[in-house]
Design an enzyme around this catalytic site. Structure first.
Site, PDB file in Angstrom:
ATOM      1  N   HIS A   1       2.071   8.583   5.257  1.00  0.00           N
ATOM      2  CA  HIS A   1       1.133   9.589   5.774  1.00  0.00           C
ATOM      3  C   HIS A   1       1.747  10.342   6.957  1.00  0.00           C
ATOM      4  CE1 HIS A   1      -2.420   8.919   3.414  1.00  0.00           C
ATOM      5  NE2 HIS A   1      -2.508   7.642   3.733  1.00  0.00           N
TER       6      HIS A   1
ATOM      7  N   HIS B   1      -2.363  10.949  -0.378  1.00  0.00           N
ATOM      8  CA  HIS B   1      -2.679  10.561  -1.757  1.00  0.00           C
ATOM      9  C   HIS B   1      -4.171  10.769  -1.942  1.00  0.00           C
ATOM     10  CE1 HIS B   1      -4.361   6.793  -0.123  1.00  0.00           C
ATOM     11  NE2 HIS B   1      -3.406   6.947   0.775  1.00  0.00           N
TER      12      HIS B   1
ATOM     13  N   TYR C   1      -9.891  -8.995   7.411  1.00  0.00           N
ATOM     14  CA  TYR C   1      -8.804  -8.027   7.534  1.00  0.00           C
ATOM     15  C   TYR C   1      -8.395  -7.827   8.989  1.00  0.00           C
ATOM     16  CZ  TYR C   1      -5.832  -4.056   6.840  1.00  0.00           C
ATOM     17  OH  TYR C   1      -4.735  -3.234   6.820  1.00  0.00           O
TER      18      TYR C   1
ATOM     19  N   ASP D   1      -1.203   0.415  -4.842  1.00  0.00           N
ATOM     20  CA  ASP D   1      -2.478   1.024  -5.220  1.00  0.00           C
ATOM     21  C   ASP D   1      -2.321   2.490  -5.634  1.00  0.00           C
ATOM     22  OD1 ASP D   1      -1.728   1.529  -2.595  1.00  0.00           O
ATOM     23  OD2 ASP D   1      -3.757   1.447  -1.779  1.00  0.00           O
ATOM     24  N   HIS D   2      -1.282   3.156  -5.131  1.00  0.00           N
ATOM     25  CA  HIS D   2      -1.022   4.575  -5.410  1.00  0.00           C
ATOM     26  C   HIS D   2       0.316   4.927  -4.794  1.00  0.00           C
ATOM     27  CE1 HIS D   2      -1.896   5.067  -1.201  1.00  0.00           C
ATOM     28  NE2 HIS D   2      -3.015   4.389  -1.378  1.00  0.00           N
TER      29      HIS D   2
ATOM     30  N   LYS E   1     -20.137  -3.378   6.184  1.00  0.00           N
ATOM     31  CA  LYS E   1     -20.159  -2.785   4.838  1.00  0.00           C
ATOM     32  C   LYS E   1     -19.139  -3.480   3.938  1.00  0.00           C
ATOM     33  CE  LYS E   1     -22.748   0.284   6.801  1.00  0.00           C
ATOM     34  NZ  LYS E   1     -23.895   1.033   6.432  1.00  0.00           N
TER      35      LYS E   1
ATOM     36  N   ASP F   1       2.119   2.838   3.420  1.00  0.00           N
ATOM     37  CA  ASP F   1       1.051   3.850   3.411  1.00  0.00           C
ATOM     38  C   ASP F   1       1.046   4.618   4.728  1.00  0.00           C
ATOM     39  OD1 ASP F   1      -1.481   4.941   2.151  1.00  0.00           O
ATOM     40  OD2 ASP F   1      -2.230   4.222   4.075  1.00  0.00           O
TER      41      ASP F   1
ATOM     42  N   THR G   1      -7.079   4.112  -1.589  1.00  0.00           N
ATOM     43  CA  THR G   1      -6.808   2.687  -1.412  1.00  0.00           C
ATOM     44  C   THR G   1      -7.919   1.766  -1.927  1.00  0.00           C
ATOM     45  OG1 THR G   1      -5.412   3.135   0.469  1.00  0.00           O
ATOM     46  CG2 THR G   1      -6.350   0.925   0.352  1.00  0.00           C
TER      47      THR G   1
ATOM     48  N   ASP H   1       0.824  -1.211   0.000  1.00  0.00           N
ATOM     49  CA  ASP H   1       0.000   0.000   0.000  1.00  0.00           C
ATOM     50  C   ASP H   1       0.864   1.269   0.000  1.00  0.00           C
ATOM     51  OD1 ASP H   1      -1.881   2.042   0.506  1.00  0.00           O
ATOM     52  OD2 ASP H   1      -3.180   0.629   1.550  1.00  0.00           O
TER      53      ASP H   1
HETATM   54  P1  AMP Z   1      -6.194   5.183   2.840  1.00  0.00           P
HETATM   55  O1  AMP Z   1      -4.782   5.533   3.057  1.00  0.00           O
HETATM   56  O2  AMP Z   1      -7.112   6.035   3.655  1.00  0.00           O
HETATM   57  O3  AMP Z   1      -6.606   5.205   1.395  1.00  0.00           O
HETATM   58  O4  AMP Z   1      -6.420   3.670   3.356  1.00  0.00           O
HETATM   59  C1  AMP Z   1      -5.374   2.836   3.807  1.00  0.00           C
HETATM   60  C2  AMP Z   1      -5.865   1.903   4.856  1.00  0.00           C
HETATM   61  O5  AMP Z   1      -6.765   0.946   4.324  1.00  0.00           O
HETATM   62  C3  AMP Z   1      -4.759   1.068   5.460  1.00  0.00           C
HETATM   63  O6  AMP Z   1      -4.247   1.652   6.615  1.00  0.00           O
HETATM   64  C4  AMP Z   1      -5.410  -0.258   5.792  1.00  0.00           C
HETATM   65  O7  AMP Z   1      -5.499  -0.462   7.159  1.00  0.00           O
HETATM   66  C5  AMP Z   1      -6.812  -0.118   5.240  1.00  0.00           C
HETATM   67  N1  AMP Z   1      -7.220  -1.358   4.553  1.00  0.00           N
HETATM   68  C6  AMP Z   1      -6.641  -1.943   3.494  1.00  0.00           C
HETATM   69  N2  AMP Z   1      -7.294  -3.064   3.136  1.00  0.00           N
HETATM   70  C7  AMP Z   1      -8.327  -3.203   3.989  1.00  0.00           C
HETATM   71  C8  AMP Z   1      -9.384  -4.145   4.127  1.00  0.00           C
HETATM   72  N3  AMP Z   1      -9.494  -5.194   3.291  1.00  0.00           N
HETATM   73  N4  AMP Z   1     -10.281  -3.945   5.117  1.00  0.00           N
HETATM   74  C9  AMP Z   1     -10.196  -2.872   5.937  1.00  0.00           C
HETATM   75  N5  AMP Z   1      -9.217  -1.947   5.841  1.00  0.00           N
HETATM   76  C10 AMP Z   1      -8.289  -2.098   4.894  1.00  0.00           C
HETATM   77 ZN    ZN Z   2      -3.503   2.795  -0.230  1.00  0.00          ZN
HETATM   78 ZN    ZN Z   3      -3.207   6.031   2.542  1.00  0.00          ZN
END
Ligand code: AMP
Ligand code: ZN
Ligand code: ZN
Length: 411
Positions: free
Chosen positions: A204, A349, A164, A247-248, A118, A200, A79, A43
């Site tokens: 951040h 991101h 997860y 992913d990015h 969800k 990730d 993500t 990530d």
């Molecule tokens: P973001 O940086 O806000 O786009 O999201 C990143 C977060 O997504 C990470 O810290 C992970 O903990 C969370 N994440 C990734 N895959 C999953 C998943 N399958 N279920 C729940 N959270 C997830």
């Molecule tokens: Zn991500």
């Molecule tokens: Zn992120």
């Protein structure tokens, strides 16, 4: 004499016909057993992180496999939408997991990535992830965390999957992936997807150019090395294609470049808002959309679009789930609300997906991949077709362009 020539010509024609028949037959018959694909997502691993520190294992992949200069994410560069784009070959506007949180009017339900009920509700996930395509064609799959894998989609789920668990140790994830690949033939998955979050979170908090990112990249490289070593001890090592994607990427945040939306607009004009820093969706109260747009379009460091004016290149506005207004900050800027805060201090991101800081990575190594091959820029919407091709399964209709990625494969 004439008769002899006619006979010779007839024999030649027959030879050509027979050759053509056998060649065609050969093309339709798999020459070897179906290969395997293992895809790891790191990530937020930016396209240039490999160059920041010692990465002997990624260097090994670069030399012996395929490496892209960058993997362009889909819009928005978040993500959940992007993991699901990689899985389906569809733009978020078409698979409709349009952000990490949003309202879905089609099922009158809100999606939030932190809410298990969800995340496990298959109604949110449109399109066909690669594991569904495979399972429907009787090819077994497994997933150690991938967005969408925790829900039944079109009646299918990976044969093996996990709920997860953010803190589950990485080396134990590797052990499960290896165990799956060591199962007896009939139970063994041909496709395994797995996921590690670390770059990730560190990006951040500390930013993409921080010493902490270097340490994280070096550590993840060693995790990749541990996986490759363990993979090499399996019986099927020579049939496994190993792909690493992200992913990015991650963009550095600039101190002082923060936009608090309530300083520029009347919050009473707004019905709901999803997301922040640097991407947000806003649903306006009746007849208030123009007031919001007029107030926000004057702000330095911000792009704002009414739904119908969202640029075509984002392939986004066709989804009913996209709100009335989309707001995206410019590079380095944060956009948020005072009560939501900045959250991130170092990087983020969600910026325009053509911003190079948002580009992720693609590596591929194994029997189907070229060696020592620089693939240039790849697009994550094309990965679905690539995996379907390697697994010899029929892809569902998707937004990918095979020619944009099939050049990474051996001829
Ligand atoms: P973001 O940086 O806000 O786009 O999201 C990143 C977060 O997504 C990470 O810290 C992970 O903990 C969370 N994440 C990734 N895959 C999953 C998943 N399958 N279920 C729940 N959270 C997830
Ligand atoms: Zn991500
Ligand atoms: Zn992120």
């Amino acid at each position: 004499m004439k008769k002899t020539i006619i006979i010779i010509l007839a024999v030649l024609a027959l030879i050509v016909l027979l050759q053509d028949f056998f060649l065609k037959k050969k093309k339709n018959t798999p020459l070897s057993p179906r290969p395997y694909v293992v895809m790891l997502s790191l990530d937020g691993f930016r396209w240039d992180y490999q160059d920041k520190t010692e990465t002997p294992n990624l260097d090994f992949l670069t030399k012996n496999g395929v490496k892209a200069d960058g993997l362009q994410p889909a819009f928005p560069s978040k993500t959940f939408p992007n993991h699901y784009t990689i899985a389906t070959g569809l733009y978020p506007g078409n698979h409709e997991l349009i952000s990490n949180s949003f309202y879905a009017p089609d099922i009158n339900n809100h999606y939030t990535m932190g809410d298990r009920s969800k995340v496990e509700n298959g109604k949110f996930y449109k399109g066909e992830p690669i594991w569904v395509t495979a399972e429907a064609q009787r090819v077994k799959t497994a997933s150690y965390f991938w967005v969408g894998s925790e829900a039944k989609i079109k009646g299918y789920q990976p044969t093996y999957w996990k709920k997860y668990d953010h803190n589950f140790p990485y080396e134990q994830r590797i052990d499960s992936v290896i165990n799956w690949l060591e199962k007896p033939y009939g139970e063994r998955p041909h496709l395994v997807t797995w996921y590690l979050d670390q770059t990730d979170g560190v990006g951040h908090k500390f930013g993409p150019d921080s010493p902490e990112i270097k340490t994280s990249v070096h550590y993840l490289d060693s995790i990749v090395g541990i996986f490759i070593n363990k993979l090499n001890s399996t019986k099927i090592k020579d049939s496994v294609n190993f792909i690493i994607v992200s992913d990015h990427g991650m963009g550095a945040l600039t101190e002082g470049k923060t936009i608090y939306l309530e300083e520029h607009m009347n919050l009473n004009w707004m019905d709901t808002s999803f997301g922040k820093n640097p991407f947000a969706l806003i649903d306006a109260k009746e007849d208030c959309a123009d007031s919001i747009i007029n107030s926000l379009k004057k702000i330095e460091g911000l792009s704002v679009w009414k739904k119908e004016d969202i640029p075509e290149r984002f392939h986004y506005k066709q989804s009913k789930r996209v709100s009335d207004i989309v707001v995206v900050a410019d590079s380095g800027w944060t956009v948020t609300y005072k009560n939501k805060g900045r959250s991130y201090t170092g990087g983020t991101h969600g910026y325009d997906n053509t911003n190079k800081d948002m580009y992720g990575i693609f590596y591929g190594i194994g029997p189907n991949f070229k060696t020592n091959y620089n693939a240039g820029t790849l697009y994550n919407v094309d990965i679905y077709n690539l995996i379907a091709n390697i697994l010899e399964i029929k892809p569902a209709p998707n937004d990918g362009t095979p020619e944009n990625i099939f050049h990474v494969l051996k001829e």
